[in-house]
Design a protein around this motif. Sequence first.
Motif, short mmCIF file in Angstrom:
data_model
loop_
_atom_site.label_atom_id
_atom_site.label_comp_id
_atom_site.label_asym_id
_atom_site.label_seq_id
_atom_site.Cartn_x
_atom_site.Cartn_y
_atom_site.Cartn_z
N LEU A 189 0.83 -1.20 0.00
CA LEU A 189 0.00 0.00 0.00
C LEU A 189 0.87 1.25 0.00
O LEU A 189 1.58 1.52 0.95
N ASP A 190 0.84 1.99 -1.11
CA ASP A 190 1.53 3.27 -1.19
C ASP A 190 0.55 4.36 -0.80
O ASP A 190 -0.59 4.37 -1.26
N GLU A 191 0.99 5.26 0.05
CA GLU A 191 0.12 6.34 0.51
C GLU A 191 -0.03 7.42 -0.57
O GLU A 191 0.90 7.73 -1.29
N ILE A 192 -1.22 7.97 -0.67
CA ILE A 192 -1.50 9.10 -1.55
C ILE A 192 -1.80 10.29 -0.64
O ILE A 192 -2.64 10.18 0.27
N ARG A 193 -1.13 11.38 -0.85
CA ARG A 193 -1.29 12.57 0.00
C ARG A 193 -2.76 13.02 0.03
O ARG A 193 -3.41 13.15 -1.00
N GLY A 194 -3.27 13.22 1.24
CA GLY A 194 -4.64 13.69 1.42
C GLY A 194 -5.71 12.62 1.31
O GLY A 194 -6.90 12.93 1.43
N GLU A 195 -5.32 11.38 1.07
CA GLU A 195 -6.30 10.31 0.92
C GLU A 195 -6.96 10.02 2.28
O GLU A 195 -6.29 9.93 3.30
N LYS A 196 -8.29 9.89 2.27
CA LYS A 196 -9.04 9.60 3.49
C LYS A 196 -9.57 8.17 3.43
O LYS A 196 -10.13 7.76 2.42
N TRP A 197 -9.41 7.44 4.53
CA TRP A 197 -9.86 6.05 4.63
C TRP A 197 -10.98 5.94 5.65
O TRP A 197 -10.93 6.54 6.72
N ILE A 198 -12.00 5.14 5.32
CA ILE A 198 -13.10 4.85 6.24
C ILE A 198 -13.30 3.34 6.27
O ILE A 198 -13.34 2.69 5.22
N ALA A 199 -13.44 2.79 7.48
CA ALA A 199 -13.69 1.36 7.62
C ALA A 199 -15.07 1.02 7.05
O ALA A 199 -16.04 1.77 7.27
N HIS A 200 -15.16 -0.07 6.31
CA HIS A 200 -16.44 -0.46 5.75
C HIS A 200 -17.35 -0.95 6.88
O HIS A 200 -16.91 -1.66 7.77
N PRO A 201 -18.63 -0.57 6.86
CA PRO A 201 -19.53 -0.93 7.96
C PRO A 201 -19.85 -2.42 8.08
O PRO A 201 -20.19 -2.89 9.17
N ILE A 202 -19.71 -3.17 7.01
CA ILE A 202 -20.03 -4.60 7.05
C ILE A 202 -18.76 -5.46 7.02
O ILE A 202 -18.61 -6.39 7.80
N TYR A 203 -17.86 -5.14 6.12
CA TYR A 203 -16.62 -5.91 5.96
C TYR A 203 -15.55 -5.31 6.85
O TYR A 203 -14.81 -4.43 6.46
N LYS A 204 -15.45 -5.81 8.09
CA LYS A 204 -14.68 -5.15 9.13
C LYS A 204 -13.17 -5.12 8.93
O LYS A 204 -12.49 -4.31 9.53
N TYR A 205 -12.61 -5.97 8.08
CA TYR A 205 -11.17 -5.95 7.85
C TYR A 205 -10.79 -5.10 6.64
O TYR A 205 -9.64 -5.09 6.23
N TYR A 206 -11.76 -4.42 6.06
CA TYR A 206 -11.54 -3.61 4.86
C TYR A 206 -11.81 -2.14 5.16
O TYR A 206 -12.71 -1.80 5.91
N SER A 207 -11.04 -1.27 4.51
CA SER A 207 -11.27 0.17 4.53
C SER A 207 -11.32 0.65 3.09
O SER A 207 -10.67 0.08 2.22
N VAL A 208 -12.09 1.70 2.85
CA VAL A 208 -12.27 2.25 1.51
C VAL A 208 -11.81 3.70 1.54
O VAL A 208 -12.07 4.43 2.49
N SER A 209 -11.14 4.13 0.46
CA SER A 209 -10.65 5.51 0.42
C SER A 209 -11.48 6.37 -0.52
O SER A 209 -12.19 5.86 -1.39
N ASP A 210 -11.34 7.68 -0.34
CA ASP A 210 -12.04 8.62 -1.22
C ASP A 210 -11.43 8.64 -2.62
O ASP A 210 -11.97 9.24 -3.53
N LYS A 211 -10.30 7.95 -2.81
CA LYS A 211 -9.67 7.83 -4.13
C LYS A 211 -10.12 6.56 -4.85
O LYS A 211 -9.63 6.24 -5.93
N GLY A 212 -11.04 5.80 -4.22
CA GLY A 212 -11.57 4.60 -4.85
C GLY A 212 -10.70 3.37 -4.65
O GLY A 212 -10.81 2.41 -5.41
N ARG A 213 -9.88 3.39 -3.62
CA ARG A 213 -9.03 2.23 -3.34
C ARG A 213 -9.55 1.48 -2.12
O ARG A 213 -10.21 2.06 -1.27
N ILE A 214 -9.25 0.18 -2.07
CA ILE A 214 -9.67 -0.66 -0.95
C ILE A 214 -8.44 -1.29 -0.33
O ILE A 214 -7.58 -1.82 -1.04
N ARG A 215 -8.35 -1.21 0.99
CA ARG A 215 -7.24 -1.86 1.67
C ARG A 215 -7.81 -2.91 2.61
O ARG A 215 -8.94 -2.83 3.07
N VAL A 216 -6.98 -3.92 2.87
CA VAL A 216 -7.38 -5.02 3.74
C VAL A 216 -6.32 -5.18 4.82
O VAL A 216 -5.12 -5.06 4.56
N ALA A 217 -6.78 -5.43 6.05
CA ALA A 217 -5.86 -5.66 7.15
C ALA A 217 -5.20 -7.02 6.93
O ALA A 217 -5.88 -8.02 6.73
#
Length: 127
Positions: A21-49
């Motif tokens: 996972l490369d960081e993008i400046r200013g990118e905001k991440w929010i944990a998905h409400p159902i899939y608890k090990y996933y977060s979604v960014s305002d840049k349209g990317r998905i990360r997994v723990a």
Amino acid sequence: MQYSNIHSYFPRLWRGDYSELDEIRGEKWIAHPIYKYYSVSDKGRIRVAIGIEDGRLIYGLLIPSFSGGRLTAKLKLMPGDSSKKYVDVLVLQCFYPCEIKDYVFVPHKNGEEKDCSLENLEWDCKS
């Protein structure tokens, strides 16, 4: 979030399904409400723990696929249980939750289906 017994959970879930996972400046991440090990960014990317290091979660970038003209991601609630979800819908579910079931169509403002950034998406009524 509660991450009990997470060490044994990660290796069975995501062997090779993610990249660094490369960081993008200013990118905001929010944990998905159902899939608890996933977060979604305002840049349209998905990360997994993918693990824990020094008491902090370590994330990998989930690699989406292009299917039926839209970006999809294979999400898992538990080992052996997975489902494909549209990336654009995941982004809006996190940043603009919608209770109305009829708002399931997600038009892309610039017409680019691969651009799932928040600024390019909006909920719309089903036609």
